[in-house]
Design an enzyme around this catalytic site. Structure first.
Site, PDB file in Angstrom:
ATOM      1  N   CYS A  86       0.903  -1.127  -0.113  1.00  0.00           N
ATOM      2  CA  CYS A  86      -0.005  -0.039  -0.029  1.00  0.00           C
ATOM      3  C   CYS A  86       0.835   1.132  -0.045  1.00  0.00           C
ATOM      4  O   CYS A  86       1.568   1.586  -0.937  1.00  0.00           O
ATOM      5  CB  CYS A  86      -0.859  -0.009   1.088  1.00  0.00           C
ATOM      6  SG  CYS A  86      -2.329   0.894   0.866  1.00  0.00           S
ATOM      7  N   HIS A  90      -3.872  -4.656  -0.421  1.00  0.00           N
ATOM      8  CA  HIS A  90      -3.415  -5.041   0.770  1.00  0.00           C
ATOM      9  C   HIS A  90      -3.523  -6.709   0.929  1.00  0.00           C
ATOM     10  O   HIS A  90      -4.492  -7.384   1.022  1.00  0.00           O
ATOM     11  CB  HIS A  90      -4.168  -4.904   2.041  1.00  0.00           C
ATOM     12  CG  HIS A  90      -3.997  -3.491   2.480  1.00  0.00           C
ATOM     13  ND1 HIS A  90      -3.201  -2.997   3.285  1.00  0.00           N
ATOM     14  CD2 HIS A  90      -4.867  -2.090   2.036  1.00  0.00           C
ATOM     15  CE1 HIS A  90      -3.239  -1.843   3.486  1.00  0.00           C
ATOM     16  NE2 HIS A  90      -3.941  -1.119   2.758  1.00  0.00           N
ATOM     17  N   GLU A 117      -2.741  -8.844   2.764  1.00  0.00           N
ATOM     18  CA  GLU A 117      -3.126  -9.672   4.073  1.00  0.00           C
ATOM     19  C   GLU A 117      -4.714  -9.334   4.239  1.00  0.00           C
ATOM     20  O   GLU A 117      -5.224  -9.826   5.425  1.00  0.00           O
ATOM     21  CB  GLU A 117      -2.083  -9.024   5.389  1.00  0.00           C
ATOM     22  CG  GLU A 117      -2.832  -7.323   5.867  1.00  0.00           C
ATOM     23  CD  GLU A 117      -2.223  -6.269   4.804  1.00  0.00           C
ATOM     24  OE1 GLU A 117      -2.461  -4.989   4.968  1.00  0.00           O
ATOM     25  OE2 GLU A 117      -1.917  -6.548   3.750  1.00  0.00           O
TER      26      GLU A 117
END
Length: 210
Positions: A81, A190, A192
């Site tokens: 990001c 992202h 994650e």
């Protein structure tokens, strides 16, 4: 099991990044320590919030020097990001330009779309030969951002392998979604927060550290 440092420079919620990289098969340390970050098999540079604030936090721990020295030695770095955005020469927010790490030329600027921020799931256009997206080329990933690199300005010569650049689009505005450039990889989205697709992506990166 490779040893990964998630760089702790005051950038938002990094615990989810730590957990996701651990699940991808790495031993993870969250730290701002210069020597530890330099010595790890892999370094993750997360990033949430304003470009200028992230750069200020990074410089406070000499993070730009950690990144530069690792790359000079061919040691892997993964930006996520704003952790990807700060790898460019600079970023412009509210008319103010902030210097970045200058690993890649070009500026990060505001998306030109009717709806900003770009928030939610989106597809990407991964290039042929990608290692980062191997097995996840057609998946959707989770984005939350108002700014992006909207052009790719790095020119390479015949002696250097050209980076693999992945693109995405929001509201008709095309932007860089990921880059694979030697030891330096990065994603605007992202991983994650991207479920199984993001987990596959992180496993692909961790496997390169072995």
């Amino acid at each position: 099991m490779p040893d990964v440092v998630v760089l702790d420079y005051g950038s938002g919620n990094v615990r989810s990044v730590v957990r996701a990289v651990e699940r991808a098969g790495a031993s993870v340390t969250l730290t701002a320590d210069f020597d530890t970050a330099l010595a790890a098999d892999g370094l993750v540079v997360p990033g949430v919030g304003a470009y200028a604030a992230c750069m200020a936090g990074l410089r406070a721990i000499k993070g730009e020097r950690i990144i530069g020295r690792r790359l000079a030695g061919g040691r892997p770095v993964l930006g996520i990001c704003v952790g990807m955005q700060i790898l460019f020469a600079g970023g412009v927010e509210h008319g103010v330009e902030t210097d970045g790490c200058d690993e890649w030329p070009g500026l990060v600027t505001r998306l030109e779309a009717d709806v900003v921020p770009h928030m939610g799931w989106n597809t990407v256009e991964a290039p042929t030969g990608t290692r980062l997206f191997a097995g996840a080329e057609d998946e959707r990933f989770y984005f939350v951002h108002s700014y992006a690199a909207r052009s790719w300005d790095l020119v390479t010569n015949d002696r250097t392998a050209a980076p693999l650049v992945t693109w995405s689009e929001h509201g008709g505005d095309r932007f860089v979604a990921a880059v694979e450039n030697g030891p330096l990889w990065a994603t605007q989205f992202h991983p994650e927060k991207s479920g199984d697709a993001g987990a596959k992506l992180l496993r692909n990166w961790v496997e390169t550290l072995a």
